[in-house]
Write a protein that holds these residues in place. Sequence first.
Motif, PDB file in Angstrom:
ATOM      1  N   LEU A  95       0.829  -1.203   0.000  1.00 13.63           N
ATOM      2  CA  LEU A  95       0.000   0.000   0.000  1.00 13.63           C
ATOM      3  C   LEU A  95       0.865   1.255   0.000  1.00 13.63           C
ATOM      4  O   LEU A  95       0.604   2.215  -0.737  1.00 13.63           O
ATOM      5  N   ARG A  96       1.884   1.245   0.837  1.00 12.60           N
ATOM      6  CA  ARG A  96       2.788   2.398   0.911  1.00 12.60           C
ATOM      7  C   ARG A  96       3.443   2.670  -0.435  1.00 12.60           C
ATOM      8  O   ARG A  96       3.506   3.803  -0.905  1.00 12.60           O
ATOM      9  N   LYS A  97       3.924   1.599  -1.064  1.00 14.94           N
ATOM     10  CA  LYS A  97       4.601   1.738  -2.352  1.00 14.94           C
ATOM     11  C   LYS A  97       3.657   2.293  -3.411  1.00 14.94           C
ATOM     12  O   LYS A  97       4.029   3.168  -4.196  1.00 14.94           O
ATOM     13  N   ALA A  98       2.414   1.809  -3.422  1.00 11.67           N
ATOM     14  CA  ALA A  98       1.429   2.273  -4.408  1.00 11.67           C
ATOM     15  C   ALA A  98       1.096   3.749  -4.191  1.00 11.67           C
ATOM     16  O   ALA A  98       0.988   4.525  -5.154  1.00 11.67           O
ATOM     17  N   MET A  99       0.929   4.165  -2.926  1.00 12.06           N
ATOM     18  CA  MET A  99       0.653   5.576  -2.646  1.00 12.06           C
ATOM     19  C   MET A  99       1.827   6.449  -3.038  1.00 12.06           C
ATOM     20  O   MET A  99       1.655   7.525  -3.632  1.00 12.06           O
ATOM     21  N   GLU A 100       3.019   6.000  -2.708  1.00 12.33           N
ATOM     22  CA  GLU A 100       4.219   6.763  -3.030  1.00 12.33           C
ATOM     23  C   GLU A 100       4.353   6.975  -4.536  1.00 12.33           C
ATOM     24  O   GLU A 100       4.601   8.094  -4.998  1.00 12.33           O
ATOM     25  N   GLU A 101       4.157   5.898  -5.300  1.00 15.02           N
ATOM     26  CA  GLU A 101       4.295   6.000  -6.758  1.00 15.02           C
ATOM     27  C   GLU A 101       3.228   6.899  -7.357  1.00 15.02           C
ATOM     28  O   GLU A 101       3.499   7.672  -8.279  1.00 15.02           O
ATOM     29  N   THR A 102       1.999   6.817  -6.827  1.00 13.33           N
ATOM     30  CA  THR A 102       0.905   7.660  -7.326  1.00 13.33           C
ATOM     31  C   THR A 102       1.200   9.129  -7.083  1.00 13.33           C
ATOM     32  O   THR A 102       1.039   9.978  -7.972  1.00 13.33           O
ATOM     33  N   MET A 103       1.646   9.463  -5.884  1.00 14.65           N
ATOM     34  CA  MET A 103       1.889  10.860  -5.528  1.00 14.65           C
ATOM     35  C   MET A 103       3.128  11.425  -6.207  1.00 14.65           C
ATOM     36  O   MET A 103       3.190  12.615  -6.511  1.00 14.65           O
ATOM     37  N   LYS A 104       4.105  10.563  -6.473  1.00 25.09           N
ATOM     38  CA  LYS A 104       5.279  11.022  -7.216  1.00 25.09           C
ATOM     39  C   LYS A 104       4.917  11.361  -8.654  1.00 25.09           C
ATOM     40  O   LYS A 104       5.435  12.312  -9.247  1.00 25.09           O
ATOM     41  N   ALA A 105       4.007  10.573  -9.229  1.00 26.70           N
ATOM     42  CA  ALA A 105       3.598  10.781 -10.623  1.00 26.70           C
ATOM     43  C   ALA A 105       2.736  12.031 -10.770  1.00 26.70           C
ATOM     44  O   ALA A 105       2.790  12.714 -11.790  1.00 26.70           O
ATOM     45  N   ASP A 106       1.912  12.318  -9.748  1.00 29.20           N
ATOM     46  CA  ASP A 106       1.018  13.478  -9.802  1.00 29.20           C
ATOM     47  C   ASP A 106       0.749  13.947  -8.382  1.00 29.20           C
ATOM     48  O   ASP A 106       0.038  13.280  -7.632  1.00 29.20           O
ATOM     49  N   GLU A 107       1.315  15.087  -8.002  1.00 33.24           N
ATOM     50  CA  GLU A 107       1.203  15.574  -6.622  1.00 33.24           C
ATOM     51  C   GLU A 107      -0.235  15.934  -6.234  1.00 33.24           C
ATOM     52  O   GLU A 107      -0.549  16.057  -5.049  1.00 33.24           O
ATOM     53  N   LYS A 108      -1.110  16.080  -7.235  1.00 37.38           N
ATOM     54  CA  LYS A 108      -2.510  16.380  -6.933  1.00 37.38           C
ATOM     55  C   LYS A 108      -3.296  15.125  -6.529  1.00 37.38           C
ATOM     56  O   LYS A 108      -4.420  15.244  -6.042  1.00 37.38           O
ATOM     57  N   LYS A 109      -2.708  13.969  -6.768  1.00 34.60           N
ATOM     58  CA  LYS A 109      -3.400  12.716  -6.441  1.00 34.60           C
ATOM     59  C   LYS A 109      -2.971  12.242  -5.047  1.00 34.60           C
ATOM     60  O   LYS A 109      -2.096  11.404  -4.897  1.00 34.60           O
ATOM     61  N   PHE A 110      -3.601  12.804  -4.033  1.00 37.21           N
ATOM     62  CA  PHE A 110      -3.256  12.458  -2.660  1.00 37.21           C
ATOM     63  C   PHE A 110      -4.460  11.909  -1.885  1.00 37.21           C
ATOM     64  O   PHE A 110      -4.381  11.693  -0.687  1.00 37.21           O
ATOM     65  N   ARG A 111      -5.578  11.658  -2.591  1.00 34.99           N
ATOM     66  CA  ARG A 111      -6.757  11.074  -1.959  1.00 34.99           C
ATOM     67  C   ARG A 111      -6.885   9.612  -2.389  1.00 34.99           C
ATOM     68  O   ARG A 111      -6.878   9.317  -3.583  1.00 34.99           O
ATOM     69  N   PHE A 112      -7.003   8.729  -1.408  1.00 34.90           N
ATOM     70  CA  PHE A 112      -6.975   7.300  -1.709  1.00 34.90           C
ATOM     71  C   PHE A 112      -8.151   6.562  -1.084  1.00 34.90           C
ATOM     72  O   PHE A 112      -8.506   6.801   0.079  1.00 34.90           O
ATOM     73  N   LEU A 113      -8.724   5.657  -1.874  1.00 35.92           N
ATOM     74  CA  LEU A 113      -9.675   4.674  -1.374  1.00 35.92           C
ATOM     75  C   LEU A 113      -8.878   3.395  -1.147  1.00 35.92           C
ATOM     76  O   LEU A 113      -8.354   2.808  -2.100  1.00 35.92           O
ATOM     77  N   ILE A 114      -8.732   2.971   0.093  1.00 32.27           N
ATOM     78  CA  ILE A 114      -8.017   1.731   0.375  1.00 32.27           C
ATOM     79  C   ILE A 114      -9.058   0.653   0.651  1.00 32.27           C
ATOM     80  O   ILE A 114      -9.736   0.654   1.673  1.00 32.27           O
ATOM     81  N   ASP A 115      -9.167  -0.238  -0.287  1.00 30.26           N
ATOM     82  CA  ASP A 115     -10.241  -1.235  -0.346  1.00 30.26           C
ATOM     83  C   ASP A 115      -9.762  -2.559   0.260  1.00 30.26           C
ATOM     84  O   ASP A 115      -8.759  -3.123  -0.175  1.00 30.26           O
ATOM     85  N   GLY A 116     -10.482  -3.048   1.291  1.00 28.43           N
ATOM     86  CA  GLY A 116     -10.153  -4.332   1.886  1.00 28.43           C
ATOM     87  C   GLY A 116      -9.074  -4.280   2.949  1.00 28.43           C
ATOM     88  O   GLY A 116      -8.421  -5.291   3.232  1.00 28.43           O
ATOM     89  N   PHE A 117      -8.901  -3.139   3.584  1.00 29.35           N
ATOM     90  CA  PHE A 117      -7.901  -2.959   4.632  1.00 29.35           C
ATOM     91  C   PHE A 117      -8.347  -1.804   5.526  1.00 29.35           C
ATOM     92  O   PHE A 117      -8.866  -0.824   5.001  1.00 29.35           O
ATOM     93  N   PRO A 118      -8.172  -1.934   6.859  1.00 34.99           N
ATOM     94  CA  PRO A 118      -7.611  -3.034   7.640  1.00 34.99           C
ATOM     95  C   PRO A 118      -8.639  -4.139   7.864  1.00 34.99           C
ATOM     96  O   PRO A 118      -9.805  -3.869   8.108  1.00 34.99           O
ATOM     97  N   ARG A 119      -8.180  -5.375   7.799  1.00 38.95           N
ATOM     98  CA  ARG A 119      -9.082  -6.527   7.875  1.00 38.95           C
ATOM     99  C   ARG A 119      -9.098  -7.200   9.243  1.00 38.95           C
ATOM    100  O   ARG A 119      -9.913  -8.079   9.478  1.00 38.95           O
TER     101      ARG A 119
END
Length: 219
Positions: A95-119
Amino acid sequence: MVLRSVFALYQQVPNILSRVAVMMKPQVVFVLGGPGAGKGTQCTKITENYSYTHLSAGDLLRGERAREGSEFGQLIDSHIKDGKIVPVEITINLLRKAMEETMKADEKKFRFLIDGFPRNEDNLQGWSRVMEDKADVKFVLFFDCSNEVCIDRCLERGQHSGRTDDNRESLQKRIQTYLQSTRPIIDQYEKQGKVRTVDASHKVDEVFADVKAILDKEG
């Protein structure tokens, strides 16, 4: 060997995320519900209409399982087939890696739906240890649906999805894991006033109308 590798990844998370936090602290909505409650479908509709990035913990784990050379592939595979929850260190790292890569690619993309966690409680404690000051959890979007409807939907999906866990035996195990481990987490957030519940037994567009009302109200 595997546990040492997991621990090494786990230790790296705070330092890596501290660099990401300089750009913008991620804003997170946890998306929870039983298997087949429609979480993925609704997350897709949300991302089409709102500025959220959808991260599915299950999809990230399945992707890592299928990745050639993954040292965690066999471990993830056995947990998924048995309806068990994968060790939190692996899931948080993905999850951390996916958020990091998303925000590095586009700094405006900082809102996340984390689906199926915490379980489960271990997931929640792991998130608190590693991510509490690095991401803001706004609320939990809970898709409430009966076990019977969830199972029927998954069996129908299994005819086309190719997922090894969309069969009745695995589903029974996944339902029990959900009831025993995930529902108590939802109850904890409910006591904090951070759960927004949607009746997920209706048709897709009807469910999304309720979701939209929640998101519009939350801003």
